[in-house]
Write an enzyme that holds these catalytic residues in place. Sequence first.
Site, mmCIF file in Angstrom:
data_model
loop_
_atom_site.group_PDB
_atom_site.id
_atom_site.type_symbol
_atom_site.label_atom_id
_atom_site.label_comp_id
_atom_site.label_asym_id
_atom_site.label_seq_id
_atom_site.Cartn_x
_atom_site.Cartn_y
_atom_site.Cartn_z
ATOM 1 N N GLU A 180 0.823 -1.202 0.000
ATOM 2 C CA GLU A 180 0.000 0.000 0.000
ATOM 3 C C GLU A 180 0.860 1.257 0.000
ATOM 4 O OE1 GLU A 180 -1.732 -1.123 4.039
ATOM 5 O OE2 GLU A 180 -1.773 1.049 4.119
ATOM 6 N N CYS A 192 3.769 8.379 0.445
ATOM 7 C CA CYS A 192 4.384 7.444 1.396
ATOM 8 C C CYS A 192 4.372 6.065 0.757
ATOM 9 C CB CYS A 192 3.564 7.452 2.688
ATOM 10 S SG CYS A 192 4.070 6.183 3.871
ATOM 11 N N CYS A 242 6.858 -7.239 6.893
ATOM 12 C CA CYS A 242 8.005 -6.729 7.655
ATOM 13 C C CYS A 242 8.375 -7.748 8.725
ATOM 14 C CB CYS A 242 7.616 -5.408 8.329
ATOM 15 S SG CYS A 242 8.967 -4.603 9.218
ATOM 16 N N CYS A 277 7.578 -4.703 15.569
ATOM 17 C CA CYS A 277 7.218 -3.650 16.532
ATOM 18 C C CYS A 277 5.801 -3.907 17.068
ATOM 19 C CB CYS A 277 7.304 -2.272 15.886
ATOM 20 S SG CYS A 277 8.974 -1.867 15.347
ATOM 21 N N CYS A 314 2.484 -2.133 15.509
ATOM 22 C CA CYS A 314 2.428 -1.919 14.055
ATOM 23 C C CYS A 314 1.688 -3.044 13.343
ATOM 24 C CB CYS A 314 3.850 -1.798 13.508
ATOM 25 S SG CYS A 314 3.894 -1.497 11.737
ATOM 26 N N GLY A 345 7.234 -2.166 5.810
ATOM 27 C CA GLY A 345 8.604 -2.639 5.619
ATOM 28 C C GLY A 345 9.647 -1.776 6.293
ATOM 29 N N SER A 399 12.434 6.406 6.931
ATOM 30 C CA SER A 399 12.177 6.109 8.340
ATOM 31 C C SER A 399 12.701 4.717 8.667
ATOM 32 C CB SER A 399 10.665 6.172 8.582
ATOM 33 O OG SER A 399 10.364 5.837 9.909
ATOM 34 N N SER A 424 12.740 5.907 14.299
ATOM 35 C CA SER A 424 11.613 5.525 15.148
ATOM 36 C C SER A 424 12.137 5.249 16.545
ATOM 37 C CB SER A 424 10.926 4.283 14.573
ATOM 38 O OG SER A 424 10.405 4.598 13.309
ATOM 39 N N LEU A 425 11.829 6.154 17.461
ATOM 40 C CA LEU A 425 12.396 6.079 18.813
ATOM 41 C C LEU A 425 11.421 5.359 19.743
ATOM 42 C CD1 LEU A 425 14.881 7.066 20.444
ATOM 43 C CD2 LEU A 425 13.639 9.192 20.882
ATOM 44 N N ASN A 461 -1.954 4.869 16.261
ATOM 45 C CA ASN A 461 -3.163 4.466 15.547
ATOM 46 C C ASN A 461 -3.596 3.112 16.073
ATOM 47 O OD1 ASN A 461 -3.510 6.567 13.524
ATOM 48 N ND2 ASN A 461 -1.549 5.839 12.717
ATOM 49 N N CYS A 499 -1.163 3.268 9.072
ATOM 50 C CA CYS A 499 -0.088 2.281 8.938
ATOM 51 C C CYS A 499 -0.464 0.824 8.660
ATOM 52 C CB CYS A 499 0.755 2.300 10.215
ATOM 53 S SG CYS A 499 1.034 3.936 10.840
HETATM 54 N N1 SAH Z 1 10.206 0.368 9.390
HETATM 55 C C1 SAH Z 1 10.314 1.782 9.388
HETATM 56 C C2 SAH Z 1 9.307 2.496 8.533
HETATM 57 C C3 SAH Z 1 7.852 2.078 8.583
HETATM 58 S S1 SAH Z 1 6.820 2.608 9.868
HETATM 59 C C4 SAH Z 1 10.326 2.322 10.814
HETATM 60 O O1 SAH Z 1 10.214 1.523 11.728
HETATM 61 O O2 SAH Z 1 10.538 3.508 10.993
HETATM 62 C C5 SAH Z 1 6.716 4.357 9.878
HETATM 63 C C6 SAH Z 1 6.460 4.912 11.273
HETATM 64 O O3 SAH Z 1 5.118 4.610 11.735
HETATM 65 C C7 SAH Z 1 7.384 4.328 12.322
HETATM 66 O O4 SAH Z 1 7.809 5.326 13.198
HETATM 67 C C8 SAH Z 1 6.485 3.347 13.027
HETATM 68 O O5 SAH Z 1 6.978 3.008 14.287
HETATM 69 C C9 SAH Z 1 5.177 4.083 13.039
HETATM 70 N N2 SAH Z 1 4.001 3.255 13.312
HETATM 71 C C10 SAH Z 1 3.762 1.991 12.956
HETATM 72 N N3 SAH Z 1 2.568 1.563 13.394
HETATM 73 C C11 SAH Z 1 2.025 2.606 14.026
HETATM 74 C C12 SAH Z 1 0.776 2.806 14.712
HETATM 75 N N4 SAH Z 1 -0.117 1.838 14.816
HETATM 76 N N5 SAH Z 1 0.555 4.011 15.254
HETATM 77 C C13 SAH Z 1 1.457 5.018 15.148
HETATM 78 N N6 SAH Z 1 2.635 4.899 14.527
HETATM 79 C C14 SAH Z 1 2.928 3.696 13.980
#
Ligand code: SAH
Length: 346
Positions: A92, A105, A112, A116, A119, A159, A191, A214-215, A290, A333
Amino acid sequence: MKKDICSLSYEEMKKEVEQLGEKSFRAGQIYEWLHVKLAEHFDEMTNLSKPLRERLKEEYEIPEVKMLERQISKIDGTNKFLFRLGDGNVVESVLMKYKHGNSVCISSQAGCRMGCAFCASTIGGLKRNLAPSEMLGQIYRIQKITGERVSNVVIMGTGEPLDNYDNFIRFVRMLTDKHGLNISQRNVTVSTCGIVPRILDLAEEDLQITLALSLHGATQEKRRKLMPIANKYDLSQVLEACDAYFQKTGRRVTFEYSLVHGVNDTKEDEQELAAILKPRNCHLNLIPVNPVKERDFVRPSRKNALNFKNNLEKSGINVTIRREMGSDIDGACGQLRRHYVQECDS
Ligand code: SAH
């Protein structure tokens, strides 16, 4: 197997054309068809002779990135696209319209493997890496379907781009090549969840793209609870790698922090976050989490999120809350792909 002609750089195209025994200006014509006129079939390339087109068809393919679904937000005009790749995998992409231009985006992998906790994209695991042509294809299709120029690209879809490093770098170089869409490197943001050696590699690539890290947790302990990658690289190493990126490129790093109610949005989190970011020339982007159906994470109230932001601002941190786009469509996401994959599985 046929070669992926859309993943060849301009220089490589010249060599290929030479090997075919064709005049070198043909390379420029083919490259322009693929990356400026956004052709999807060799037969569109009408300034090439028929025999050459037949020859190209025999040896090369233009990998398929086909629109399966398009959702348009009634609130802010955000478009969400689901694309099918040649082997049936789906990815997507999102088009967001801002005053300063159109931002897309894109996904860098089908699925992936980073795992996390909050996600949706990681739930079914990694299917495969995307080719450079498939990353470019998402942008090309969107530009063609909407008829509007894309000026900004963020690699923040499904990803982990640095887990698909070589293809990702090739994609950035081709996207920003003057022979192609010629998007400014400064308008590209990648990212990452924080693969330290790859961030250090990226710092050496001589690119002017923005790094977003992504912290999500301001201590090693907190971060480890949300992001399995933190078991591999300590927070201190991740921050050092970001510092190296800034030193090498002069590009200010963005830190992303998904606010999860009761998990990382307390007063203590705020102070710890301020302490690590204060000495750094950086930008903090807060993303109220989200909600994902399969997970029970809750976002903080608007008031609490604003408080969190204001207090960090008072500590001298450059901070914004990410504006939510397309909240009336499967905007968040990985959810559109997830819904599609689930329907196919059931
Ligand atoms: N793998 C990469 C890029 C994809 S995610 C990364 O980890 O950065 C892009 C951003 O969206 C990341 O900061 C991720 O942690 C965040 N993200 C993923 N799922 C989310 C959610 N449900 N709510 C808010 N942010 C989310």
